[in-house]
Motif scaffolding. Structure first.
Motif, short mmCIF file in Angstrom:
data_model
loop_
_atom_site.label_atom_id
_atom_site.label_comp_id
_atom_site.label_asym_id
_atom_site.label_seq_id
_atom_site.Cartn_x
_atom_site.Cartn_y
_atom_site.Cartn_z
N LYS A 166 0.83 -1.21 0.00
CA LYS A 166 0.00 0.00 0.00
C LYS A 166 0.86 1.26 0.00
O LYS A 166 0.54 2.24 -0.65
CB LYS A 166 -0.94 0.00 1.20
N LYS A 167 1.96 1.22 0.76
CA LYS A 167 2.83 2.40 0.85
C LYS A 167 4.25 1.96 1.17
O LYS A 167 4.46 1.01 1.92
CB LYS A 167 2.32 3.35 1.95
N GLY A 220 20.79 6.92 -2.21
CA GLY A 220 20.77 8.32 -2.65
C GLY A 220 19.45 9.02 -2.44
O GLY A 220 19.29 10.18 -2.82
N ILE A 221 18.47 8.36 -1.84
CA ILE A 221 17.15 8.97 -1.67
C ILE A 221 17.00 9.51 -0.25
O ILE A 221 17.02 8.75 0.71
CB ILE A 221 16.04 7.94 -1.98
N LYS A 222 16.87 10.82 -0.15
CA LYS A 222 16.73 11.46 1.17
C LYS A 222 15.39 11.12 1.80
O LYS A 222 15.33 10.68 2.94
CB LYS A 222 16.91 12.97 1.04
N LYS A 223 14.31 11.34 1.05
CA LYS A 223 12.98 11.01 1.55
C LYS A 223 12.08 10.76 0.36
O LYS A 223 12.03 11.56 -0.58
CB LYS A 223 12.42 12.14 2.42
N LEU A 224 11.34 9.65 0.43
CA LEU A 224 10.42 9.30 -0.65
C LEU A 224 9.28 8.49 -0.08
O LEU A 224 9.50 7.56 0.69
CB LEU A 224 11.15 8.48 -1.73
N GLU A 225 8.06 8.88 -0.44
CA GLU A 225 6.86 8.11 -0.09
C GLU A 225 6.17 7.72 -1.38
O GLU A 225 5.90 8.58 -2.21
CB GLU A 225 5.90 8.93 0.77
N ILE A 226 5.90 6.45 -1.53
CA ILE A 226 5.17 5.96 -2.70
C ILE A 226 3.87 5.34 -2.22
O ILE A 226 3.88 4.40 -1.43
CB ILE A 226 5.98 4.90 -3.48
N ASP A 227 2.75 5.90 -2.69
CA ASP A 227 1.44 5.31 -2.43
C ASP A 227 1.13 4.41 -3.61
O ASP A 227 1.00 4.90 -4.74
CB ASP A 227 0.37 6.40 -2.28
#
Length: 176
Positions: free
Chosen positions: A7-8, A16-23
């Motif tokens: 779901k998330k 290398g990704i500081k902050k990422l949210e994938i819905d």
């Protein structure tokens, strides 16, 4: 077999990704040019579940690197996923952080290693319990079968046969 839906997925300071949210929706496409983070997203999910990257390596760099190539210190590296398992929501989280300790007689803290912490539904959990929960949801071998198109072809033929027979179930001589 469990029905598992992502779901998330939440990444913080992962490679290398500081902050990422994938819905995740019914269909979620992850697209991009080379070196834009597609494999990093897959690595993060593999690391969350199994402590390995998508190439099945336990020893890979998840820390965020400075332009000089040195790891940035003091960051907490974390991956969290909200999954739906047979209609029930389960949250898994794995956090990797540096340990800094102040030794007697010294003014400054000294780097003393790394620590990984595990959470199931926001409750701190021991690694053994976490691994058991993940194995209950989705065994490592099943995950590789459904996520890596090369995995099946690289198995020994006897293992391939065993998997195929498991999939088709009982079959009589007439149907062969």
């Amino acid at each position: 077999m469990n029905t598992v839906k992502i779901k998330k997925l939440i990444l913080k300071n992962f490679k290398g990704i500081k902050k990422l949210e994938i819905d995740f929706k019914k269909v979620t496409n992850i697209l991009g040019e080379n070196a834009t983070g597609k494999t990093t997203i897959f690595d993060s999910f593999c690391w969350l579940l199994f402590g390995k990257d998508c190439k099945d390596r336990k020893d890979f760099e998840i820390k965020t690197l400075a332009p000089t190539g040195e790891a940035l210190h003091g960051l907490e590296h974390s991956v969290e996923a909200i999954l739906e398992i047979n209609g029930e929501e389960v949250t898994l989280q794995r956090i990797y952080a540096e340990k800094w300790t102040k030794k007697k007689g010294l003014a400054d803290k000294v780097f003393s290693g790394h620590e990984t912490t595990y959470y199931i539904n926001q409750v701190p959990t021991k690694q053994k319990e976490y691994n058991e929960k993940v194995a209950e949801i989705l065994p490592d071998s099943t995950f590789k079968l459904i996520s890596n198109p090369l995995y099946f072809n690289n198995l020994e033929w006897k293992k391939q046969r065993e998997i195929l027979l498991q999939i088709i179930g009982d079959i009589d001589q007439e149907n062969v």
